[in-house]
Design an enzyme around this catalytic site. Structure first.
Site, PDB file in Angstrom:
ATOM      1  N   ASP A 426      44.918  41.652  18.211  1.00 43.57           N
ATOM      2  CA  ASP A 426      44.066  40.469  18.119  1.00 43.57           C
ATOM      3  C   ASP A 426      43.012  40.586  19.213  1.00 43.57           C
ATOM      4  O   ASP A 426      43.329  40.497  20.396  1.00 43.57           O
ATOM      5  CB  ASP A 426      44.913  39.206  18.310  1.00 43.57           C
ATOM      6  CG  ASP A 426      44.118  37.915  18.127  1.00 43.57           C
ATOM      7  OD1 ASP A 426      42.880  37.956  18.223  1.00 43.57           O
ATOM      8  OD2 ASP A 426      44.753  36.861  17.908  1.00 43.57           O
ATOM      9  N   HIS A 427      41.755  40.764  18.805  1.00 43.15           N
ATOM     10  CA  HIS A 427      40.699  41.042  19.774  1.00 43.15           C
ATOM     11  C   HIS A 427      40.325  39.818  20.615  1.00 43.15           C
ATOM     12  O   HIS A 427      39.550  39.933  21.570  1.00 43.15           O
ATOM     13  CB  HIS A 427      39.453  41.577  19.055  1.00 43.15           C
ATOM     14  CG  HIS A 427      38.805  42.714  19.776  1.00 43.15           C
ATOM     15  ND1 HIS A 427      38.667  42.752  21.150  1.00 43.15           N
ATOM     16  CD2 HIS A 427      38.264  43.875  19.331  1.00 43.15           C
ATOM     17  CE1 HIS A 427      38.058  43.867  21.508  1.00 43.15           C
ATOM     18  NE2 HIS A 427      37.808  44.581  20.415  1.00 43.15           N
ATOM     19  N   ARG A 428      40.857  38.655  20.274  1.00 42.00           N
ATOM     20  CA  ARG A 428      40.660  37.495  21.135  1.00 42.00           C
ATOM     21  C   ARG A 428      41.503  37.609  22.400  1.00 42.00           C
ATOM     22  O   ARG A 428      41.153  37.067  23.453  1.00 42.00           O
ATOM     23  CB  ARG A 428      41.039  36.205  20.399  1.00 42.00           C
ATOM     24  CG  ARG A 428      40.216  35.888  19.164  1.00 42.00           C
ATOM     25  CD  ARG A 428      40.787  34.679  18.434  1.00 42.00           C
ATOM     26  NE  ARG A 428      42.173  34.916  18.003  1.00 42.00           N
ATOM     27  CZ  ARG A 428      42.920  34.010  17.372  1.00 42.00           C
ATOM     28  NH1 ARG A 428      42.406  32.811  17.096  1.00 42.00           N
ATOM     29  NH2 ARG A 428      44.160  34.295  17.001  1.00 42.00           N
TER      30      ARG A 428
END
Length: 456
Positions: A426-428
């Protein structure tokens, strides 16, 4: 004697409906408290339902293959009246839903705390099944089921013929349209015998002089050119979860191909040790251990995004999900506190979870609460893939097949055991640097198991 209904209970984990898979009892059977009477399939697992009373089964409201909501009646029992209370049979069905009777009902094995009566979900009227039969149960409490002729008008209003999943599957395989088959089971249920009789009749009609020839799929009609499969159970839950994951979090994937010969050689040596002979650790267990070690240095991969609180939550423990392909679809049972287990314990836990999942006996609670997941696509002969995150998790590690192939080794070329790893994150929560470092740490452990001494 009093007549008491038993409704589908709240099985936990937010599940609101289940499909009745099979009955283990029949009308007229005498059962004891907590005897297994039925098996239902939720969106996560097969669950056995114990009897809530000791008594006699007087009516089965639902046939196998029917989806039932929580609070909808499944079965009626004739039970002895409670001390100080001997309601008439006509009143017992309604009284069973009252708060006073609920207070005297026993706690059932496998269920959580019983909800208050006023909080119980309202029953959903199911045309031709629940509403018609429930009305009969109050007016005529006799243990014998209603005659098929009385139930036939209600069955006719249903959108599709009633049959169990195995019978539907058999009908598809034989190319039989269930709508053309007359059901002789309880309340018009189409049985296997009905399929056999229908196929025999159509075969006789189309080829009376050749009894050994294959039966036609249907009189005057070609076999259907497509198969329609209802979306429900595990498949429905998996589809919804994947859509939430794919469109709810920005996902990125990085790949790494590794020479794992030192690890495969280590596994052979470990299996030769007497204290590990029973555990028989395999490659997946070693990779799981490497994941837990690598996550210590990059805890972001073992996190979740709390949108409501606008916080990133990092659990102190690693609850490792192991994706397992089962006859019912993809399931991800959880190894709790995987980071605290030895290699032998981790190996045993993974093997037990996989066996339980494939048998369909994993309880719903064992399928939730994971913090990071491993999916082993290598068992299908696949080298690599781009896995989709399990909803609520920040990373998933995909393991490819081990290939014996030429590889650079000590300044030359040698045949080595090579596999490809892929991690989706999850790039967040996880930046590219963090995701790459985590994957490189896992690869470094597999390429050189002694390197765990430097992971601090």
């Amino acid at each position: 004697m009093a007549v008491k209904d038993f409704a589908l209970p709240d099985l936990g984990e937010g599940l609101t409906e289940s499909e009745l898979v099979s009955w283990h009892v029949a009308v007229g059977d005498t059962v004891h408290l907590n005897q297994i009477i039925a098996e239902v399939e939720t969106a996560k697992a097969l669950v056995e339902l114990p009897a809530p009373y000791a008594g006699t089964v007087s009516r089965l409201y639902v046939e196998p293959g029917v989806t039932v909501t929580v609070g909808e009646p499944l079965v009626a029992f004739e039970v002895a009246g409670a001390p100080g209370s001997d309601p008439a049979p006509e009143e017992a069905g309604a009284a069973s839903a009252g708060a006073q009777d609920d207070a005297r009902e026993p706690m059932l094995v496998g269920y959580g705390a019983r909800p208050d009566a006023k909080g119980r979900p309202a029953r959903r009227a199911r045309p031709g099944i629940v509403s018609a039969v429930a009305a009969e149960a109050v007016v005529a409490p006799a243990p014998e089921p209603a005659a098929p002729a009385a139930a036939a008008p209600a069955i006719e209003v249903q959108e599709r013929p009633r049959a169990t999943p195995p019978v539907r599957k058999l009908a598809r395989e034989r190319g039989i349209d269930l709508a053309a088959v007359t059901g002789t089971g309880d309340r018009g249920l189409v049985t296997r015998a009905d399929l056999d009789a229908y196929q025999a009749s159509t075969s006789t009609t189309t080829a009376p002089t050749a009894p050994t020839a294959p039966a036609a799929p249907a009189a005057g009609r070609e076999a259907p050119d497509e198969v329609r499969i209802p979306i429900r159970g595990v498949r429905k839950a998996t589809a919804e979860a994947m859509v939430r994951s794919a469109f709810g979090a920005p996902q990125a994937t990085v790949f790494l191909t590794v020479d794992v010969t030192p690890t495969t050689e280590l596994i052979e040596r470990l299996r030769a040790r007497p204290n590990l002979a029973e555990a028989r650790p395999g490659l997946l267990a070693v990779i799981a251990k490497a994941l837990c070690l690598a996550a210590r240095r990059t805890p972001e991969v073992n996190s979740r995004w709390d949108d409501a609180a606008q916080e990133i939550v990092q659990p102190r423990a690693i609850h490792l999900g192991i994706a397992a392909a089962t006859p019912r679809g993809l399931m991800v049972p959880i190894v709790r506190d995987a980071d605290r287990l030895s290699l032998a314990e981790l190996s045993g836990a993974i093997r037990e979870l996989a066996t339980t999942a494939r048998s369909g006996k994993t309880p719903p609670a064992a399928l939730t609460g994971g913090t990071i997941t491993i999916t082993n696509v290598g068992v299908f002969g696949v080298d690599a893939g781009t896995p989709i995150l399990t909803p609520g998790e920040a990373a998933i590690l995909a393991v490819g097949a081990v290939r014996r192939q030429p590889w650079e080794h000590q300044g030359g070329i040698a045949l080595r055991d090579v596999l490809t790893l892929a991690v989706t994150f999850d790039h967040r929560i996880v930046d590219g640097e963090q995701g790459s470092r985590f994957l490189a740490d896992v690869g470094r452990i597999l390429a050189d198991p002694a390197s765990v001494l430097t992971l601090v």
